[in-house]
Scaffold this motif. Structure first.
Motif, mmCIF file in Angstrom:
data_model
loop_
_atom_site.group_PDB
_atom_site.id
_atom_site.type_symbol
_atom_site.label_atom_id
_atom_site.label_comp_id
_atom_site.label_asym_id
_atom_site.label_seq_id
_atom_site.Cartn_x
_atom_site.Cartn_y
_atom_site.Cartn_z
ATOM 1 N N ALA A 109 24.094 -18.433 19.705
ATOM 2 C CA ALA A 109 24.917 -19.427 19.033
ATOM 3 C C ALA A 109 26.240 -18.772 18.633
ATOM 4 N N PRO A 110 27.285 -19.558 18.468
ATOM 5 C CA PRO A 110 28.575 -18.979 18.082
ATOM 6 C C PRO A 110 28.476 -18.158 16.807
ATOM 7 N N GLY A 111 28.995 -16.943 16.866
ATOM 8 C CA GLY A 111 28.994 -16.086 15.693
ATOM 9 C C GLY A 111 27.679 -15.393 15.413
ATOM 10 N N LYS A 112 26.707 -15.588 16.293
ATOM 11 C CA LYS A 112 25.389 -14.976 16.089
ATOM 12 C C LYS A 112 25.043 -14.066 17.255
ATOM 13 N N GLU A 113 24.109 -13.185 17.007
ATOM 14 C CA GLU A 113 23.656 -12.291 18.063
ATOM 15 C C GLU A 113 22.727 -13.033 19.020
ATOM 16 N N ARG A 114 22.677 -12.533 20.229
ATOM 17 C CA ARG A 114 21.757 -13.093 21.210
ATOM 18 C C ARG A 114 20.323 -12.799 20.771
ATOM 19 N N GLU A 115 19.459 -13.784 20.890
ATOM 20 C CA GLU A 115 18.072 -13.595 20.480
ATOM 21 C C GLU A 115 17.135 -14.106 21.568
ATOM 22 N N LEU A 174 13.347 -30.646 19.069
ATOM 23 C CA LEU A 174 14.542 -29.819 18.926
ATOM 24 C C LEU A 174 15.210 -30.028 17.576
ATOM 25 N N LYS A 175 15.778 -28.951 17.070
ATOM 26 C CA LYS A 175 16.443 -28.945 15.775
ATOM 27 C C LYS A 175 17.907 -28.547 15.961
ATOM 28 N N PRO A 176 18.776 -28.938 15.048
ATOM 29 C CA PRO A 176 20.178 -28.525 15.165
ATOM 30 C C PRO A 176 20.341 -27.013 15.278
ATOM 31 N N GLU A 177 19.450 -26.266 14.646
ATOM 32 C CA GLU A 177 19.555 -24.804 14.725
ATOM 33 C C GLU A 177 19.161 -24.249 16.088
ATOM 34 N N ASP A 178 18.680 -25.093 16.980
ATOM 35 C CA ASP A 178 18.409 -24.667 18.353
ATOM 36 C C ASP A 178 19.680 -24.712 19.206
ATOM 37 N N THR A 179 20.750 -25.228 18.657
ATOM 38 C CA THR A 179 22.013 -25.307 19.394
ATOM 39 C C THR A 179 22.502 -23.914 19.745
ATOM 40 N N ALA A 180 22.732 -23.693 21.037
ATOM 41 C CA ALA A 180 23.147 -22.380 21.521
ATOM 42 C C ALA A 180 23.371 -22.441 23.028
#
Length: 127
Positions: A40-46, A87-93
């Motif tokens: 996700a923008p601004g976050k590390e790849r997971e 799906l949840k908004p936090e799954d956006t990536a």
């Protein structure tokens, strides 16, 4: 050389479902794990899910357990799927497919161990 091409990303509302596909071509004996990662923008790849080609063993991140399922397409054994439900908004990536020779399942979410990567497919979940 292995090429990976993802598809299936889209914009959906929270609670919706998507199925991502990863088509692999090249030397299949060059990897024993396929993983799905997201960034996700601004976050590390997971890492979110991985599958061991040998016996189909799967590994999931806690954040997606019970909602995401990784599998190998029975009809096309060079295609790997990520079924996503609830799906949840936090799954956006941006979601990436990766393949590599991974020594053990506890390394499955270490992105540096994967040699081959796709270009990514965008998943956007709105509330």
């Amino acid at each position: 050389q292995v090429q990976l091409v993802e598809s299936g990303g889209d914009s959906v509302q929270a609670g919706g479902s998507l199925r991502l596909s990863c088509a692999a071509s090249g030397y299949s004996d060059s990897f024993n794990y396929v993983g799905w990662f997201r960034q996700a923008p601004g976050k590390e790849r997971e890492g979110v899910a991985a599958i061991y080609i040998g016996d189909g063993r799967t590994v999931y991140a806690d954040s997606v357990k019970g909602r995401f399922t990784i599998s190998q397409d029975n009809a096309k054994n060079t295609t790997y799927l990520l079924q996503m439900i609830s799906l949840k908004p936090e799954d956006t990536a941006m979601y990436y497919c990766a393949a590599g020779w991974i020594g053990a399942y506890w390394y499955a979410f270490e992105s540096g161990r994967y040699k081959y990567w796709g270009q990514g497919t965008q998943v956007t979940v709105s509330s």
